[in-house]
Design a protein around this motif. Structure first.
Motif, PDB file in Angstrom:
ATOM      1  N   THR A   7       0.823  -1.199   0.000  1.00 65.57           N
ATOM      2  CA  THR A   7       0.000   0.000   0.000  1.00 65.57           C
ATOM      3  C   THR A   7       0.860   1.253   0.000  1.00 65.57           C
ATOM      4  O   THR A   7       1.851   1.338   0.723  1.00 65.57           O
ATOM      5  CB  THR A   7      -0.912   0.001   1.244  1.00 65.57           C
ATOM      6  N   ASN A   8       0.507   2.221  -0.821  1.00 67.07           N
ATOM      7  CA  ASN A   8       1.186   3.521  -0.936  1.00 67.07           C
ATOM      8  C   ASN A   8       2.618   3.438  -1.452  1.00 67.07           C
ATOM      9  O   ASN A   8       3.393   4.358  -1.257  1.00 67.07           O
ATOM     10  CB  ASN A   8       1.166   4.284   0.394  1.00 67.07           C
ATOM     11  N   CYS A   9       2.984   2.347  -2.099  1.00 66.12           N
ATOM     12  CA  CYS A   9       4.318   2.246  -2.692  1.00 66.12           C
ATOM     13  C   CYS A   9       4.179   2.428  -4.199  1.00 66.12           C
ATOM     14  O   CYS A   9       3.407   1.728  -4.851  1.00 66.12           O
ATOM     15  CB  CYS A   9       4.970   0.898  -2.390  1.00 66.12           C
ATOM     16  N   ALA A  10       4.918   3.379  -4.750  1.00 66.84           N
ATOM     17  CA  ALA A  10       4.842   3.666  -6.181  1.00 66.84           C
ATOM     18  C   ALA A  10       6.051   3.137  -6.935  1.00 66.84           C
ATOM     19  O   ALA A  10       6.238   3.446  -8.104  1.00 66.84           O
ATOM     20  CB  ALA A  10       4.715   5.175  -6.391  1.00 66.84           C
ATOM     21  N   ASN A  11       6.884   2.324  -6.271  1.00 62.08           N
ATOM     22  CA  ASN A  11       8.068   1.762  -6.930  1.00 62.08           C
ATOM     23  C   ASN A  11       7.678   0.627  -7.867  1.00 62.08           C
ATOM     24  O   ASN A  11       6.668  -0.058  -7.658  1.00 62.08           O
ATOM     25  CB  ASN A  11       9.064   1.245  -5.889  1.00 62.08           C
ATOM     26  N   SER A  12       8.491   0.408  -8.877  1.00 68.08           N
ATOM     27  CA  SER A  12       8.205  -0.683  -9.806  1.00 68.08           C
ATOM     28  C   SER A  12       8.567  -2.016  -9.160  1.00 68.08           C
ATOM     29  O   SER A  12       9.503  -2.114  -8.372  1.00 68.08           O
ATOM     30  CB  SER A  12       8.970  -0.495 -11.114  1.00 68.08           C
ATOM     31  N   ALA A  13       7.798  -3.031  -9.487  1.00 68.87           N
ATOM     32  CA  ALA A  13       8.004  -4.362  -8.924  1.00 68.87           C
ATOM     33  C   ALA A  13       9.237  -5.004  -9.535  1.00 68.87           C
ATOM     34  O   ALA A  13       9.507  -4.869 -10.730  1.00 68.87           O
ATOM     35  CB  ALA A  13       6.784  -5.226  -9.173  1.00 68.87           C
ATOM     36  N   ALA A  14       9.994  -5.717  -8.695  1.00 75.23           N
ATOM     37  CA  ALA A  14      11.185  -6.421  -9.151  1.00 75.23           C
ATOM     38  C   ALA A  14      11.169  -7.883  -8.723  1.00 75.23           C
ATOM     39  O   ALA A  14      11.938  -8.688  -9.225  1.00 75.23           O
ATOM     40  CB  ALA A  14      12.437  -5.746  -8.609  1.00 75.23           C
ATOM     41  N   TRP A  15      10.292  -8.234  -7.782  1.00 79.05           N
ATOM     42  CA  TRP A  15      10.228  -9.571  -7.211  1.00 79.05           C
ATOM     43  C   TRP A  15       8.775 -10.010  -7.091  1.00 79.05           C
ATOM     44  O   TRP A  15       7.883  -9.186  -7.005  1.00 79.05           O
ATOM     45  CB  TRP A  15      10.875  -9.598  -5.824  1.00 79.05           C
ATOM     46  N   THR A  16       8.557 -11.313  -7.065  1.00 77.56           N
ATOM     47  CA  THR A  16       7.215 -11.854  -6.868  1.00 77.56           C
ATOM     48  C   THR A  16       7.222 -12.738  -5.629  1.00 77.56           C
ATOM     49  O   THR A  16       8.089 -13.596  -5.479  1.00 77.56           O
ATOM     50  CB  THR A  16       6.747 -12.665  -8.089  1.00 77.56           C
ATOM     51  N   LEU A  17       6.250 -12.508  -4.752  1.00 75.49           N
ATOM     52  CA  LEU A  17       6.084 -13.286  -3.533  1.00 75.49           C
ATOM     53  C   LEU A  17       4.922 -14.241  -3.721  1.00 75.49           C
ATOM     54  O   LEU A  17       3.845 -13.839  -4.163  1.00 75.49           O
ATOM     55  CB  LEU A  17       5.804 -12.355  -2.353  1.00 75.49           C
ATOM     56  N   THR A  18       5.159 -15.508  -3.428  1.00 76.35           N
ATOM     57  CA  THR A  18       4.102 -16.511  -3.396  1.00 76.35           C
ATOM     58  C   THR A  18       4.224 -17.254  -2.082  1.00 76.35           C
ATOM     59  O   THR A  18       5.264 -17.193  -1.422  1.00 76.35           O
ATOM     60  CB  THR A  18       4.209 -17.506  -4.572  1.00 76.35           C
ATOM     61  N   TYR A  19       3.172 -17.934  -1.707  1.00 72.84           N
ATOM     62  CA  TYR A  19       3.234 -18.679  -0.453  1.00 72.84           C
ATOM     63  C   TYR A  19       2.387 -19.934  -0.541  1.00 72.84           C
ATOM     64  O   TYR A  19       1.467 -20.038  -1.340  1.00 72.84           O
ATOM     65  CB  TYR A  19       2.790 -17.819   0.728  1.00 72.84           C
ATOM     66  N   VAL A  20       2.760 -20.903   0.307  1.00 71.12           N
ATOM     67  CA  VAL A  20       1.996 -22.138   0.436  1.00 71.12           C
ATOM     68  C   VAL A  20       1.562 -22.199   1.890  1.00 71.12           C
ATOM     69  O   VAL A  20       2.370 -22.468   2.776  1.00 71.12           O
ATOM     70  CB  VAL A  20       2.843 -23.375   0.061  1.00 71.12           C
ATOM     71  N   HIS A  21       0.313 -21.889   2.131  1.00 69.74           N
ATOM     72  CA  HIS A  21      -0.195 -21.802   3.496  1.00 69.74           C
ATOM     73  C   HIS A  21      -0.072 -23.137   4.222  1.00 69.74           C
ATOM     74  O   HIS A  21       0.299 -23.183   5.400  1.00 69.74           O
ATOM     75  CB  HIS A  21      -1.649 -21.334   3.479  1.00 69.74           C
ATOM     76  N   ALA A  22      -0.355 -24.237   3.534  1.00 69.52           N
ATOM     77  CA  ALA A  22      -0.306 -25.559   4.166  1.00 69.52           C
ATOM     78  C   ALA A  22       1.096 -25.914   4.652  1.00 69.52           C
ATOM     79  O   ALA A  22       1.257 -26.620   5.642  1.00 69.52           O
ATOM     80  CB  ALA A  22      -0.806 -26.623   3.195  1.00 69.52           C
ATOM     81  N   ASP A  23       2.126 -25.429   3.950  1.00 68.28           N
ATOM     82  CA  ASP A  23       3.518 -25.708   4.329  1.00 68.28           C
ATOM     83  C   ASP A  23       4.133 -24.587   5.138  1.00 68.28           C
ATOM     84  O   ASP A  23       5.311 -24.666   5.502  1.00 68.28           O
ATOM     85  CB  ASP A  23       4.378 -25.940   3.079  1.00 68.28           C
ATOM     86  N   ALA A  24       3.403 -23.522   5.381  1.00 65.54           N
ATOM     87  CA  ALA A  24       3.909 -22.348   6.096  1.00 65.54           C
ATOM     88  C   ALA A  24       5.214 -21.870   5.464  1.00 65.54           C
ATOM     89  O   ALA A  24       6.214 -21.652   6.139  1.00 65.54           O
ATOM     90  CB  ALA A  24       4.079 -22.647   7.582  1.00 65.54           C
ATOM     91  N   THR A  25       5.185 -21.700   4.148  1.00 67.41           N
ATOM     92  CA  THR A  25       6.377 -21.310   3.398  1.00 67.41           C
ATOM     93  C   THR A  25       6.075 -20.125   2.494  1.00 67.41           C
ATOM     94  O   THR A  25       5.052 -20.104   1.806  1.00 67.41           O
ATOM     95  CB  THR A  25       6.881 -22.485   2.531  1.00 67.41           C
ATOM     96  N   ILE A  26       6.982 -19.155   2.501  1.00 72.89           N
ATOM     97  CA  ILE A  26       6.905 -17.989   1.618  1.00 72.89           C
ATOM     98  C   ILE A  26       8.094 -18.071   0.668  1.00 72.89           C
ATOM     99  O   ILE A  26       9.215 -18.357   1.088  1.00 72.89           O
ATOM    100  CB  ILE A  26       6.975 -16.682   2.425  1.00 72.89           C
TER     101      ILE A  26
END
Length: 108
Positions: A7-26
């Motif tokens: 929120t409120n960040c106007a920088n360009s994206a360089a990374w993608t975050l994904t997660y697996v809730h069942a494995d508690a892994t980001i």
């Protein structure tokens, strides 16, 4: 150009975050080629400062890492899966009416 998901960040994206809730892994890796539901694009600033919730694991995949090598077996398995998916589905026996199927012969 995609922007950071924070929120409120106007920088360009360089990374993608994904997660697996069942494995508690980001997993934070290089920016995905396209935006996907459930994935969050982050700028470098926010990706470096992200900390996982207590009990979760964080895996960072650097952009300098090479992609895993594909063996001949991997490529053959992919080709077999594509062939299987493209195989036509046989029509069921009996007459068809739109999405309905008549079983047996109609009575006169």
């Amino acid at each position: 150009m995609r922007l950071c998901s924070k929120t409120n960040c106007a920088n360009s994206a360089a990374w993608t975050l994904t997660y697996v809730h069942a494995d508690a892994t980001i997993v934070i890796g290089p920016l995905a080629t396209r935006a996907e539901p459930g994935a969050h694009d982050l700028c470098s600033y926010h990706s470096e400062r992200l900390t996982p919730p207590q009990g979760w694991h964080l895996i960072r995949l650097g952009s300098g890492e090479s992609a895993p090598e594909r063996s001949r077996d991997d490529l053959l398995a992919i080709a077999d899966a594509v062939r299987e998916a493209a195989r036509p589905v046989p029509e069921p026996a009996g007459r068809t009416h739109g999405h309905l199927r008549v079983i047996g012969e109609p009575e006169d």
